[in-house]
Design a protein around this motif. Structure first.
Motif, PDB file in Angstrom:
ATOM      1  N   SER A 117      25.006 -26.760 -20.358  1.00 54.44           N
ATOM      2  CA  SER A 117      25.690 -28.033 -20.579  1.00 54.44           C
ATOM      3  C   SER A 117      26.540 -28.403 -19.372  1.00 54.44           C
ATOM      4  O   SER A 117      27.051 -27.533 -18.662  1.00 54.44           O
ATOM      5  CB  SER A 117      26.605 -27.940 -21.810  1.00 54.44           C
ATOM      6  OG  SER A 117      25.884 -27.530 -22.950  1.00 54.44           O
ATOM      7  N   MET A 118      26.701 -29.684 -19.168  1.00 56.58           N
ATOM      8  CA  MET A 118      27.508 -30.178 -18.059  1.00 56.58           C
ATOM      9  C   MET A 118      28.086 -31.541 -18.404  1.00 56.58           C
ATOM     10  O   MET A 118      27.579 -32.256 -19.255  1.00 56.58           O
ATOM     11  CB  MET A 118      26.673 -30.293 -16.779  1.00 56.58           C
ATOM     12  CG  MET A 118      25.495 -31.253 -16.896  1.00 56.58           C
ATOM     13  SD  MET A 118      24.662 -31.559 -15.332  1.00 56.58           S
ATOM     14  CE  MET A 118      25.802 -32.731 -14.594  1.00 56.58           C
ATOM     15  N   ARG A 119      29.184 -31.877 -17.731  1.00 53.45           N
ATOM     16  CA  ARG A 119      29.798 -33.192 -17.834  1.00 53.45           C
ATOM     17  C   ARG A 119      30.008 -33.698 -16.419  1.00 53.45           C
ATOM     18  O   ARG A 119      30.307 -32.922 -15.517  1.00 53.45           O
ATOM     19  CB  ARG A 119      31.120 -33.101 -18.578  1.00 53.45           C
ATOM     20  CG  ARG A 119      31.731 -34.457 -18.949  1.00 53.45           C
ATOM     21  CD  ARG A 119      32.943 -34.253 -19.831  1.00 53.45           C
ATOM     22  NE  ARG A 119      32.551 -33.647 -21.095  1.00 53.45           N
ATOM     23  CZ  ARG A 119      33.426 -33.180 -21.972  1.00 53.45           C
ATOM     24  NH1 ARG A 119      34.717 -33.230 -21.732  1.00 53.45           N
ATOM     25  NH2 ARG A 119      33.015 -32.660 -23.097  1.00 53.45           N
ATOM     26  N   ALA A 120      29.834 -34.990 -16.180  1.00 52.39           N
ATOM     27  CA  ALA A 120      29.854 -35.477 -14.803  1.00 52.39           C
ATOM     28  C   ALA A 120      30.491 -36.845 -14.682  1.00 52.39           C
ATOM     29  O   ALA A 120      30.449 -37.659 -15.605  1.00 52.39           O
ATOM     30  CB  ALA A 120      28.431 -35.536 -14.251  1.00 52.39           C
ATOM     31  N   ILE A 121      31.097 -37.074 -13.515  1.00 52.26           N
ATOM     32  CA  ILE A 121      31.543 -38.395 -13.070  1.00 52.26           C
ATOM     33  C   ILE A 121      30.797 -38.676 -11.774  1.00 52.26           C
ATOM     34  O   ILE A 121      30.842 -37.884 -10.842  1.00 52.26           O
ATOM     35  CB  ILE A 121      33.041 -38.441 -12.756  1.00 52.26           C
ATOM     36  CG1 ILE A 121      33.859 -37.881 -13.909  1.00 52.26           C
ATOM     37  CG2 ILE A 121      33.477 -39.853 -12.410  1.00 52.26           C
ATOM     38  CD1 ILE A 121      35.332 -37.802 -13.592  1.00 52.26           C
ATOM     39  N   THR A 122      30.102 -39.785 -11.713  1.00 53.48           N
ATOM     40  CA  THR A 122      29.362 -40.118 -10.504  1.00 53.48           C
ATOM     41  C   THR A 122      30.313 -40.499  -9.372  1.00 53.48           C
ATOM     42  O   THR A 122      31.456 -40.891  -9.604  1.00 53.48           O
ATOM     43  CB  THR A 122      28.373 -41.265 -10.769  1.00 53.48           C
ATOM     44  OG1 THR A 122      29.073 -42.352 -11.377  1.00 53.48           O
ATOM     45  CG2 THR A 122      27.260 -40.808 -11.690  1.00 53.48           C
ATOM     46  N   GLY A 123      29.824 -40.403  -8.135  1.00 55.00           N
ATOM     47  CA  GLY A 123      30.646 -40.658  -6.958  1.00 55.00           C
ATOM     48  C   GLY A 123      30.169 -41.842  -6.144  1.00 55.00           C
ATOM     49  O   GLY A 123      29.504 -42.751  -6.636  1.00 55.00           O
ATOM     50  N   VAL A 124      30.473 -41.796  -4.859  1.00 48.21           N
ATOM     51  CA  VAL A 124      30.230 -42.940  -3.975  1.00 48.21           C
ATOM     52  C   VAL A 124      28.740 -43.205  -3.774  1.00 48.21           C
ATOM     53  O   VAL A 124      28.312 -44.350  -3.649  1.00 48.21           O
ATOM     54  CB  VAL A 124      30.922 -42.708  -2.612  1.00 48.21           C
ATOM     55  CG1 VAL A 124      30.601 -43.836  -1.633  1.00 48.21           C
ATOM     56  CG2 VAL A 124      32.426 -42.584  -2.807  1.00 48.21           C
ATOM     57  N   ILE A 125      27.926 -42.149  -3.741  1.00 49.66           N
ATOM     58  CA  ILE A 125      26.492 -42.327  -3.476  1.00 49.66           C
ATOM     59  C   ILE A 125      25.873 -43.295  -4.464  1.00 49.66           C
ATOM     60  O   ILE A 125      25.162 -44.231  -4.085  1.00 49.66           O
ATOM     61  CB  ILE A 125      25.769 -40.971  -3.517  1.00 49.66           C
ATOM     62  CG1 ILE A 125      26.147 -40.131  -2.294  1.00 49.66           C
ATOM     63  CG2 ILE A 125      24.251 -41.168  -3.551  1.00 49.66           C
ATOM     64  CD1 ILE A 125      25.539 -38.753  -2.263  1.00 49.66           C
ATOM     65  N   GLY A 126      26.145 -43.099  -5.735  1.00 49.97           N
ATOM     66  CA  GLY A 126      25.590 -43.993  -6.745  1.00 49.97           C
ATOM     67  C   GLY A 126      26.104 -45.405  -6.641  1.00 49.97           C
ATOM     68  O   GLY A 126      25.399 -46.363  -6.954  1.00 49.97           O
ATOM     69  N   LYS A 127      27.343 -45.548  -6.190  1.00 51.89           N
ATOM     70  CA  LYS A 127      27.931 -46.874  -6.077  1.00 51.89           C
ATOM     71  C   LYS A 127      27.312 -47.663  -4.927  1.00 51.89           C
ATOM     72  O   LYS A 127      27.074 -48.867  -5.040  1.00 51.89           O
ATOM     73  CB  LYS A 127      29.440 -46.753  -5.886  1.00 51.89           C
ATOM     74  CG  LYS A 127      30.206 -48.069  -5.971  1.00 51.89           C
ATOM     75  CD  LYS A 127      31.693 -47.822  -5.949  1.00 51.89           C
ATOM     76  CE  LYS A 127      32.458 -49.135  -6.113  1.00 51.89           C
ATOM     77  NZ  LYS A 127      33.911 -48.929  -6.120  1.00 51.89           N
ATOM     78  N   LYS A 128      27.033 -46.960  -3.830  1.00 50.28           N
ATOM     79  CA  LYS A 128      26.462 -47.645  -2.672  1.00 50.28           C
ATOM     80  C   LYS A 128      25.008 -48.032  -2.886  1.00 50.28           C
ATOM     81  O   LYS A 128      24.570 -49.101  -2.486  1.00 50.28           O
ATOM     82  CB  LYS A 128      26.573 -46.744  -1.437  1.00 50.28           C
ATOM     83  CG  LYS A 128      27.974 -46.678  -0.846  1.00 50.28           C
ATOM     84  CD  LYS A 128      27.964 -45.917   0.480  1.00 50.28           C
ATOM     85  CE  LYS A 128      29.326 -45.974   1.152  1.00 50.28           C
ATOM     86  NZ  LYS A 128      29.325 -45.261   2.449  1.00 50.28           N
ATOM     87  N   ASP A 129      24.232 -47.118  -3.476  1.00 50.96           N
ATOM     88  CA  ASP A 129      22.804 -47.380  -3.688  1.00 50.96           C
ATOM     89  C   ASP A 129      22.380 -46.683  -4.970  1.00 50.96           C
ATOM     90  O   ASP A 129      22.037 -45.496  -4.951  1.00 50.96           O
ATOM     91  CB  ASP A 129      21.983 -46.872  -2.498  1.00 50.96           C
ATOM     92  CG  ASP A 129      20.516 -47.262  -2.593  1.00 50.96           C
ATOM     93  OD1 ASP A 129      19.764 -46.957  -1.648  1.00 50.96           O
ATOM     94  OD2 ASP A 129      20.111 -47.872  -3.612  1.00 50.96           O
ATOM     95  N   GLY A 283      32.762 -49.435 -12.001  1.00 52.01           N
ATOM     96  CA  GLY A 283      31.896 -50.187 -11.103  1.00 52.01           C
ATOM     97  C   GLY A 283      30.686 -49.464 -10.579  1.00 52.01           C
ATOM     98  O   GLY A 283      29.945 -50.015  -9.777  1.00 52.01           O
ATOM     99  N   ILE A 284      30.426 -48.218 -10.969  1.00 50.15           N
ATOM    100  CA  ILE A 284      29.258 -47.502 -10.462  1.00 50.15           C
ATOM    101  C   ILE A 284      28.061 -47.874 -11.308  1.00 50.15           C
ATOM    102  O   ILE A 284      28.068 -47.732 -12.523  1.00 50.15           O
ATOM    103  CB  ILE A 284      29.485 -45.983 -10.475  1.00 50.15           C
ATOM    104  CG1 ILE A 284      30.644 -45.638  -9.541  1.00 50.15           C
ATOM    105  CG2 ILE A 284      28.242 -45.228 -10.090  1.00 50.15           C
ATOM    106  CD1 ILE A 284      30.935 -44.163  -9.449  1.00 50.15           C
ATOM    107  N   SER A 285      27.024 -48.360 -10.660  1.00 54.60           N
ATOM    108  CA  SER A 285      25.833 -48.805 -11.367  1.00 54.60           C
ATOM    109  C   SER A 285      24.624 -48.064 -10.823  1.00 54.60           C
ATOM    110  O   SER A 285      24.292 -48.197  -9.654  1.00 54.60           O
ATOM    111  CB  SER A 285      25.643 -50.317 -11.185  1.00 54.60           C
ATOM    112  OG  SER A 285      24.447 -50.747 -11.773  1.00 54.60           O
ATOM    113  N   ILE A 286      23.978 -47.267 -11.664  1.00 54.87           N
ATOM    114  CA  ILE A 286      22.840 -46.474 -11.254  1.00 54.87           C
ATOM    115  C   ILE A 286      21.609 -46.952 -11.998  1.00 54.87           C
ATOM    116  O   ILE A 286      21.614 -47.048 -13.219  1.00 54.87           O
ATOM    117  CB  ILE A 286      23.073 -44.984 -11.542  1.00 54.87           C
ATOM    118  CG1 ILE A 286      24.401 -44.533 -10.956  1.00 54.87           C
ATOM    119  CG2 ILE A 286      21.949 -44.121 -11.025  1.00 54.87           C
ATOM    120  CD1 ILE A 286      24.498 -44.673  -9.483  1.00 54.87           C
ATOM    121  N   THR A 287      20.544 -47.226 -11.280  1.00 52.84           N
ATOM    122  CA  THR A 287      19.319 -47.674 -11.928  1.00 52.84           C
ATOM    123  C   THR A 287      18.517 -46.484 -12.408  1.00 52.84           C
ATOM    124  O   THR A 287      18.643 -45.393 -11.887  1.00 52.84           O
ATOM    125  CB  THR A 287      18.456 -48.501 -10.950  1.00 52.84           C
ATOM    126  OG1 THR A 287      18.150 -47.686  -9.815  1.00 52.84           O
ATOM    127  CG2 THR A 287      19.185 -49.737 -10.504  1.00 52.84           C
TER     128      THR A 287
END
Length: 555
Positions: A117-129, A283-287
């Motif tokens: 199991s894991m929990r995550a917060i996305t970072g700058v990479i996902g926000k940029k592209d 504001g992080i948007s990942i497709t």
């Protein structure tokens, strides 16, 4: 005359190759981030299957698999600011990672939850592209449209979205969770079963990280409800950065399960790199990822056409000191100079060979083809790829063809068609001597191989291989002996290969993988990977083919 002309051409080519003194090296791993904190036992296993212990402030790299044991909780921070909490008995593979704050270069963050199991917060990479952030599991791929989510592999995949939104995608299609969707939670039994929306947090998640998001509308779908209670947690996790002695509250509100609630506040990140600052919570948007992940029944590194074309066996020898060798995996025809090679857990002659696991898929990639040859009668081909300018590609993950490591030196290869089993049986009652060398290709620390002599007697009644010898000249003089036995078409030498290099008699170790070839087993195809025991920088590698004594008519 034709053989002599081919040998002369190969010698001229290798005079150029080895005069360049190419130094094969594997590409250096990319640093992905640092450990914020660990309570218990945390290990990193690299691409070479080497383990190292991690503690607070330890660095981890692209290609590492991070493992926690029972009772272990760990927090890691990627260089783009992404945060991941690893729970007990978890394996998390960093398949591909690259982050450059400035300048050119593609940023990527591709991970795989193998178990746990894991929990995550996305970072700058996902926000940029957004397309460059992916999280894969055995039940499907997670595309991110938000920041805070949790996964657990327990007889399937359980998913919870605490902030933002995600998309789960597998062989059946996709399903959105959170951020305007019908559900915040889901269960995915396997890669071929549609995700099932859940109205309550699954019991596997012992507490919700934040108050659950309200679904956009009342669900109209049939759902499978899993028991579990939601609990609101408004106290954000705390981290201490190296640039400040004060404690900062992470606005992403990622709360850890009971048992690791204090880890972030007591284990600061030690880094002056501003990219390790707290991850942005909005504001992080990942497709969604379009890649469909297999459960392992189908190797996604190979197309159906490629699999059907694998009617040969291959041999690969990476050139250089301490370089690896693989032999006997399925391969495509190498007569065109660009075969696809595999390294497999079983070898020809093993009962489970055809269905055994493929460890690596090796492709020429952009590497130059410096030399090659073939023999149509024996359906044998050989050559060398030079990866010094553009490397050879090695695909490591059967469920993700994008996971690769690279070889930046020469790689000697050969492909051979196995003889009919009846041809081996027909030889029973005879002993055949194989010593008529048809051709060879090789090089090493002493330069190109200029001469090669091979000898082996095979008793087809008992399968015993005796009087084995291999003598090579390449600036150094190598004198090797071996014995062995037949396992189907394969000559198994076990640990019998021994010998010396040069007049001082420096002991040598290595491998001489060989296999019977030809419609009537008239020849042997093989390779050699040898090095001085006391000094691995003295080495020689290459390929050869040898017929029975007197040539094919005498067989």
């Amino acid at each position: 005359m034709r053989i002599a002309t081919m040998k002369l051409k190969l010698l001229l080519i290798f005079s150029v190759i080895w005069s360049l003194q190419i130094s094969p090296v594997m590409a250096s791993p990319t640093m992905a981030g640092k450990v914020i904190s660990v309570k218990g036992d945390l290990q990193a296993i690299n691409a070479e299957n080497q383990a190292r212990q991690l503690k607070r402030r330890s660095v981890f790299y692209e290609g590492d698999t991070l493992k926690t044991t029972a009772g272990t909780y760990a927090q890691i921070r990627f260089s783009d600011g992404a945060l991941v909490s690893l729970k007990p008995d978890t394996e998390f593979y960093i398949a591909r990672y690259n982050y450059q704050q400035e300048g050119e270069g593609k940023n990527w963050s591709i991970g795989r939850l193998i178990k746990g199991s894991m929990r995550a917060i996305t970072g700058v990479i996902g926000k940029k592209d957004p397309k460059t952030y992916q999280l894969k599991t055995s039940s499907g791929t997670i595309g991110i449209r938000g920041t805070v989510y949790e996964l657990a592999l327990q007889k399937g995949l359980y998913v919870a979205v605490w902030k933002g939104g995600i998309t789960i995608r597998n062989n059946t299609g996709g399903m959105d969770l959170g951020m305007g969707s019908d559900f915040n939670y889901a269960y995915v039994p396997d890669i071929n079963t549609p995700p099932q929306g859940l109205l309550k947090p699954p019991a596997v998640f012992r507490q919700a990280s934040v108050a659950p998001q309200k679904p956009a509308k009342t669900a109209q779908k049939t759902t499978t409800d899993q028991s579990g209670s939601a609990a609101s947690d408004t106290s954000g996790d705390s981290v201490t950065t190296a640039s400040s002695s004060t404690t900062e509250t992470d606005t992403a509100d990622v709360a850890l399960d009971s048992g690791d609630t204090n880890l972030l506040s007591t284990d600061p990140v030690v880094s002056s790199d501003p990219t390790t600052s707290t991850a942005d919570a909005t504001g992080i948007s990942i497709t969604p990822d379009s890649t469909v992940i297999s459960t392992g029944a189908v190797d996604q590194r190979l197309t159906s056409a490629e699999l059907q074309a694998m009617t040969f066996v291959g041999l690969g020898i990476y050139a250089g000191a301490n370089a690896p060798v693989f032999a006997g995996g399925l391969a495509t025809d190498g007569s065109g100079g660009s075969p696809i090679l595999t390294d497999m857990t079983a070898k020809p002659g093993d009962t489970n060979f055809a269905t055994s696991t493929i460890n690596d898929v090796v492709r020429q990639g952009g590497a130059a083809l410096n030399a090659s040859g073939s023999n149509s009668y024996y359906s044998a081909s050989w050559g060398v790829w030079n990866g010094s300018q553009t490397p050879v590609e090695i695909q490591k993950d059967s469920t993700d063809p994008t996971v690769k490591v690279f070889w930046s030196g020469p790689l000697f290869w050969g492909t051979f068609q196995l003889p009919p089993a009846a041809a081996i049986t027909a030889r029973s009652g005879t002993t055949v001597n194989y010593s008529n060398v048809l051709g060879f290709i090789g090089g090493g620390s002493g330069g190109m191989v200029t001469s090669l002599n091979f000898n082996a007697d095979i008793n087809f009644s008992t399968g015993a291989v005796t009087n084995g010898s291999l003598i090579i000249t390449n600036g150094d003089f190598w004198n090797m002996t071996f014995t062995g036995n037949l396992v189907g078409p394969r000559i198994n030498t076990g640990g019998t290969v021994s010998g010396y290099v040069n007049s001082g008699g420096t002991p040598v170790q290595g491998a001489i993988p060989t296999i019977l070839i030809g419609p009537n087993v008239e020849a042997i195809g093989g390779g050699f990977d040898l090095e001085a025991i006391s000094n691995p920088n003295i080495y020689v590698e290459g390929q050869f083919t040898a017929e029975c004594a007197g040539g094919r008519p005498a067989c």
